[in-house]
Design a protein around this motif. Structure first.
Motif, PDB file in Angstrom:
ATOM      1  N   ASN A  58       0.866  -1.486  -0.106  1.00  0.00           N
ATOM      2  CA  ASN A  58      -0.034  -0.013  -0.148  1.00  0.00           C
ATOM      3  C   ASN A  58       0.684   1.299   0.030  1.00  0.00           C
ATOM      4  O   ASN A  58       0.484   2.171  -0.599  1.00  0.00           O
ATOM      5  N   ARG A  59       2.149   1.051   0.351  1.00  0.00           N
ATOM      6  CA  ARG A  59       3.036   2.150   0.637  1.00  0.00           C
ATOM      7  C   ARG A  59       4.403   1.703   0.214  1.00  0.00           C
ATOM      8  O   ARG A  59       4.948   0.551   0.464  1.00  0.00           O
ATOM      9  N   LEU A  60       5.119   2.377  -0.785  1.00  0.00           N
ATOM     10  CA  LEU A  60       6.503   2.216  -0.978  1.00  0.00           C
ATOM     11  C   LEU A  60       7.280   3.471  -1.546  1.00  0.00           C
ATOM     12  O   LEU A  60       6.609   4.421  -1.749  1.00  0.00           O
ATOM     13  N   ILE A  61       8.400   3.228  -1.611  1.00  0.00           N
ATOM     14  CA  ILE A  61       9.701   4.216  -1.909  1.00  0.00           C
ATOM     15  C   ILE A  61      10.119   3.921  -2.943  1.00  0.00           C
ATOM     16  O   ILE A  61      10.675   2.866  -3.385  1.00  0.00           O
ATOM     17  N   LEU A  62      10.143   4.797  -4.174  1.00  0.00           N
ATOM     18  CA  LEU A  62      10.680   4.640  -5.476  1.00  0.00           C
ATOM     19  C   LEU A  62      11.906   5.382  -5.712  1.00  0.00           C
ATOM     20  O   LEU A  62      11.569   6.926  -5.822  1.00  0.00           O
ATOM     21  N   GLU A  63      12.942   5.065  -5.695  1.00  0.00           N
ATOM     22  CA  GLU A  63      14.346   5.883  -5.703  1.00  0.00           C
ATOM     23  C   GLU A  63      14.409   6.199  -7.439  1.00  0.00           C
ATOM     24  O   GLU A  63      13.815   5.672  -8.101  1.00  0.00           O
ATOM     25  N   PRO A  64      15.028   7.322  -7.795  1.00  0.00           N
ATOM     26  CA  PRO A  64      15.184   7.666  -8.948  1.00  0.00           C
ATOM     27  C   PRO A  64      15.849   6.651  -9.946  1.00  0.00           C
ATOM     28  O   PRO A  64      16.880   5.758  -9.610  1.00  0.00           O
ATOM     29  N   GLY A  65      15.192   6.302 -11.069  1.00  0.00           N
ATOM     30  CA  GLY A  65      15.631   5.090 -11.811  1.00  0.00           C
ATOM     31  C   GLY A  65      15.160   3.965 -11.542  1.00  0.00           C
ATOM     32  O   GLY A  65      15.201   2.825 -12.150  1.00  0.00           O
ATOM     33  N   MET A  67      12.194   0.782 -10.109  1.00  0.00           N
ATOM     34  CA  MET A  67      11.035   0.165 -10.584  1.00  0.00           C
ATOM     35  C   MET A  67      10.631  -0.710  -9.720  1.00  0.00           C
ATOM     36  O   MET A  67      11.365  -1.543  -8.920  1.00  0.00           O
ATOM     37  N   ARG A  68       9.238  -0.626  -9.309  1.00  0.00           N
ATOM     38  CA  ARG A  68       8.530  -1.766  -8.566  1.00  0.00           C
ATOM     39  C   ARG A  68       7.340  -2.351  -9.269  1.00  0.00           C
ATOM     40  O   ARG A  68       6.695  -1.811 -10.155  1.00  0.00           O
ATOM     41  N   SER A  69       7.018  -3.251  -8.500  1.00  0.00           N
ATOM     42  CA  SER A  69       5.657  -3.914  -8.613  1.00  0.00           C
ATOM     43  C   SER A  69       4.596  -3.780  -7.745  1.00  0.00           C
ATOM     44  O   SER A  69       5.015  -3.910  -6.652  1.00  0.00           O
ATOM     45  N   ILE A  70       3.337  -3.539  -8.278  1.00  0.00           N
ATOM     46  CA  ILE A  70       2.241  -3.482  -7.095  1.00  0.00           C
ATOM     47  C   ILE A  70       1.367  -5.057  -7.625  1.00  0.00           C
ATOM     48  O   ILE A  70       1.055  -4.918  -8.748  1.00  0.00           O
ATOM     49  N   ARG A  71       1.068  -5.813  -6.697  1.00  0.00           N
ATOM     50  CA  ARG A  71       0.273  -6.879  -6.822  1.00  0.00           C
ATOM     51  C   ARG A  71      -1.095  -6.729  -6.449  1.00  0.00           C
ATOM     52  O   ARG A  71      -1.456  -6.021  -5.645  1.00  0.00           O
ATOM     53  N   ILE A  72      -1.949  -7.054  -7.558  1.00  0.00           N
ATOM     54  CA  ILE A  72      -3.618  -6.983  -7.249  1.00  0.00           C
ATOM     55  C   ILE A  72      -4.123  -8.266  -7.540  1.00  0.00           C
ATOM     56  O   ILE A  72      -3.895  -9.164  -8.352  1.00  0.00           O
ATOM     57  N   VAL A  73      -4.840  -8.822  -6.073  1.00  0.00           N
ATOM     58  CA  VAL A  73      -5.512 -10.148  -6.344  1.00  0.00           C
ATOM     59  C   VAL A  73      -6.755 -10.038  -6.159  1.00  0.00           C
ATOM     60  O   VAL A  73      -7.504  -9.329  -5.106  1.00  0.00           O
ATOM     61  N   SER A  74      -7.679 -10.702  -6.924  1.00  0.00           N
ATOM     62  CA  SER A  74      -8.889 -10.610  -6.730  1.00  0.00           C
ATOM     63  C   SER A  74      -9.584 -11.920  -5.838  1.00  0.00           C
ATOM     64  O   SER A  74      -8.941 -12.990  -5.902  1.00  0.00           O
ATOM     65  N   LEU A  75     -10.190 -11.493  -4.820  1.00  0.00           N
ATOM     66  CA  LEU A  75     -10.494 -12.418  -3.662  1.00  0.00           C
ATOM     67  C   LEU A  75     -11.941 -12.889  -3.818  1.00  0.00           C
ATOM     68  O   LEU A  75     -12.743 -13.549  -3.009  1.00  0.00           O
ATOM     69  N   ASN A  76     -12.462 -12.644  -5.087  1.00  0.00           N
ATOM     70  CA  ASN A  76     -13.902 -12.831  -5.137  1.00  0.00           C
ATOM     71  C   ASN A  76     -14.048 -14.545  -5.614  1.00  0.00           C
ATOM     72  O   ASN A  76     -13.461 -14.811  -6.355  1.00  0.00           O
ATOM     73  N   ASN A  77     -15.217 -14.933  -5.008  1.00  0.00           N
ATOM     74  CA  ASN A  77     -15.753 -16.093  -5.441  1.00  0.00           C
ATOM     75  C   ASN A  77     -17.316 -16.342  -6.016  1.00  0.00           C
ATOM     76  O   ASN A  77     -18.063 -15.437  -5.140  1.00  0.00           O
ATOM     77  N   ALA A  78     -17.614 -17.102  -6.763  1.00  0.00           N
ATOM     78  CA  ALA A  78     -19.061 -17.080  -7.398  1.00  0.00           C
ATOM     79  C   ALA A  78     -19.725 -16.003  -7.302  1.00  0.00           C
ATOM     80  O   ALA A  78     -21.009 -15.867  -6.858  1.00  0.00           O
ATOM     81  N   LEU A  79     -19.153 -14.993  -8.162  1.00  0.00           N
ATOM     82  CA  LEU A  79     -19.800 -13.975  -8.582  1.00  0.00           C
ATOM     83  C   LEU A  79     -21.011 -14.042  -9.341  1.00  0.00           C
ATOM     84  O   LEU A  79     -20.958 -15.038 -10.356  1.00  0.00           O
ATOM     85  N   THR A  80     -21.939 -13.189  -9.352  1.00  0.00           N
ATOM     86  CA  THR A  80     -23.194 -13.432 -10.431  1.00  0.00           C
ATOM     87  C   THR A  80     -23.236 -12.289 -11.258  1.00  0.00           C
ATOM     88  O   THR A  80     -23.707 -12.091 -12.106  1.00  0.00           O
ATOM     89  N   SER A  81     -22.269 -11.031 -10.968  1.00  0.00           N
ATOM     90  CA  SER A  81     -22.200  -9.868 -11.738  1.00  0.00           C
ATOM     91  C   SER A  81     -20.466  -9.430 -11.528  1.00  0.00           C
ATOM     92  O   SER A  81     -19.949  -9.776 -10.481  1.00  0.00           O
ATOM     93  N   ASP A  82     -20.302  -8.436 -12.619  1.00  0.00           N
ATOM     94  CA  ASP A  82     -19.385  -7.770 -12.013  1.00  0.00           C
ATOM     95  C   ASP A  82     -19.074  -6.858 -10.894  1.00  0.00           C
ATOM     96  O   ASP A  82     -19.910  -6.499 -10.252  1.00  0.00           O
ATOM     97  N   ARG A  83     -17.585  -7.017 -10.328  1.00  0.00           N
ATOM     98  CA  ARG A  83     -17.367  -6.085  -9.419  1.00  0.00           C
ATOM     99  C   ARG A  83     -16.393  -5.191  -9.898  1.00  0.00           C
ATOM    100  O   ARG A  83     -15.486  -5.674 -10.474  1.00  0.00           O
ATOM    101  N   ILE A  84     -16.565  -3.750  -9.853  1.00  0.00           N
ATOM    102  CA  ILE A  84     -15.518  -2.747 -10.287  1.00  0.00           C
ATOM    103  C   ILE A  84     -14.947  -2.114  -9.386  1.00  0.00           C
ATOM    104  O   ILE A  84     -15.290  -1.741  -8.305  1.00  0.00           O
ATOM    105  N   TYR A  85     -13.480  -1.987  -9.566  1.00  0.00           N
ATOM    106  CA  TYR A  85     -12.644  -1.460  -8.575  1.00  0.00           C
ATOM    107  C   TYR A  85     -11.898  -0.325  -9.320  1.00  0.00           C
ATOM    108  O   TYR A  85     -11.572  -0.250 -10.469  1.00  0.00           O
ATOM    109  N   ARG A  86     -11.304   0.712  -8.621  1.00  0.00           N
ATOM    110  CA  ARG A  86     -10.358   1.516  -9.199  1.00  0.00           C
ATOM    111  C   ARG A  86      -9.194   1.474  -7.978  1.00  0.00           C
ATOM    112  O   ARG A  86      -9.473   1.648  -6.587  1.00  0.00           O
ATOM    113  N   VAL A  87      -7.998   1.409  -8.533  1.00  0.00           N
ATOM    114  CA  VAL A  87      -6.673   1.588  -7.531  1.00  0.00           C
ATOM    115  C   VAL A  87      -6.075   2.862  -8.025  1.00  0.00           C
ATOM    116  O   VAL A  87      -5.634   2.940  -9.052  1.00  0.00           O
ATOM    117  N   ARG A  88      -6.026   3.636  -6.929  1.00  0.00           N
ATOM    118  CA  ARG A  88      -5.451   4.774  -7.162  1.00  0.00           C
ATOM    119  C   ARG A  88      -3.722   4.738  -6.665  1.00  0.00           C
ATOM    120  O   ARG A  88      -3.491   4.553  -5.526  1.00  0.00           O
TER     121      ARG A  88
END
Length: 215
Positions: A58-65, A67-88
């Motif tokens: 949720n927080r990170l420090i990025l030095e000049p030059g 590169m980092r990765s942010i992992r996004i994992v859906s924890l949803n099961n047995a959905l009947t319709s879309d769930r929509i998200y925004r990650v800022r």
């Protein structure tokens, strides 16, 4: 980011710092409730299980030059319709130093920072979009009666003239793009009850768009 049916529900977002400054990055996921409607709202939830989405870190420090990765994992099961998200993803920098020759002549430094939203869709396993059109004298309404969203883009509204030849059509007017969430409608103002929408349609991020004519 599109978590399509029956695939591994995780993905990475790569961010890179191409400046000379150290950046402090804040990552904040939210669910978009009633997307594409007048009552659409952004809801934050600290518990990933309730939110249905795990984002780390949720927080990170990025030095000049750096590169980092942010992992996004859906924890949803047995959905009947879309769930929509925004990650800022919001960057911040530390203090900015300026040179100062004298009191009367000071340098000014302005640093412009932009936050980015990543659109995330968690889809049900039986995801299907179903477009239904209703045509009036001066309107064309397109409604999605399915359980998953799709994107209509490069849209053009075209009026058909009385046929003089197979390819006899009037000029078309661009209407842009519109994401059709389940249960939402797109109303277009038309010149007549015979106008048609020519657009490209994309269901999943991984699929090639196809041309459609509505109705």
């Amino acid at each position: 980011m599109d978590f399509e049916p029956n695939i591994t529900p995780r993905a990475d977002v790569i961010i890179r710092n191409e400046s000379k400054d150290r950046y402090y990055i804040t990552v904040a996921p939210s669910e978009i409730v009633n997307p594409g409607t007048a009552t659409e709202k952004r809801v934050e939830e600290a518990d990933p299980d309730k939110l249905g989405l795990l984002v780390t870190p949720n927080r990170l420090i990025l030095e000049p030059g750096g590169m980092r990765s942010i992992r996004i994992v859906s924890l949803n099961n047995a959905l009947t319709s879309d769930r929509i998200y925004r990650v800022r993803i919001s960057p911040q920098v530390g203090d900015i130093e300026t040179t100062q020759s004298n009191v009367a002549n000071r340098d000014m430094a302005i640093k412009l920072l932009a936050a980015y939203d990543v659109l995330v869709t968690a889809r049900p396993n039986d995801a299907k979009a179903h477009l239904v059109t209703t045509q009036g004298d001066k309107t064309l309404v397109i409604r999605n009666d399915g359980n998953t969203n799709l994107l209509l883009f490069d849209g053009e509204l075209c009026a058909t003239q009385p046929a003089k030849s197979k390819n006899d059509t009037t000029a078309c007017q661009g209407v842009g793009s519109h994401r059709m969430y389940p249960g939402t409608s797109w109303e277009l103002k038309t010149g007549s009850s015979t106008d048609t929408l020519h657009a490209r349609q994309r269901l999943y991020a991984s699929t090639e768009p196809k041309s459609v004519v509505l109705p």
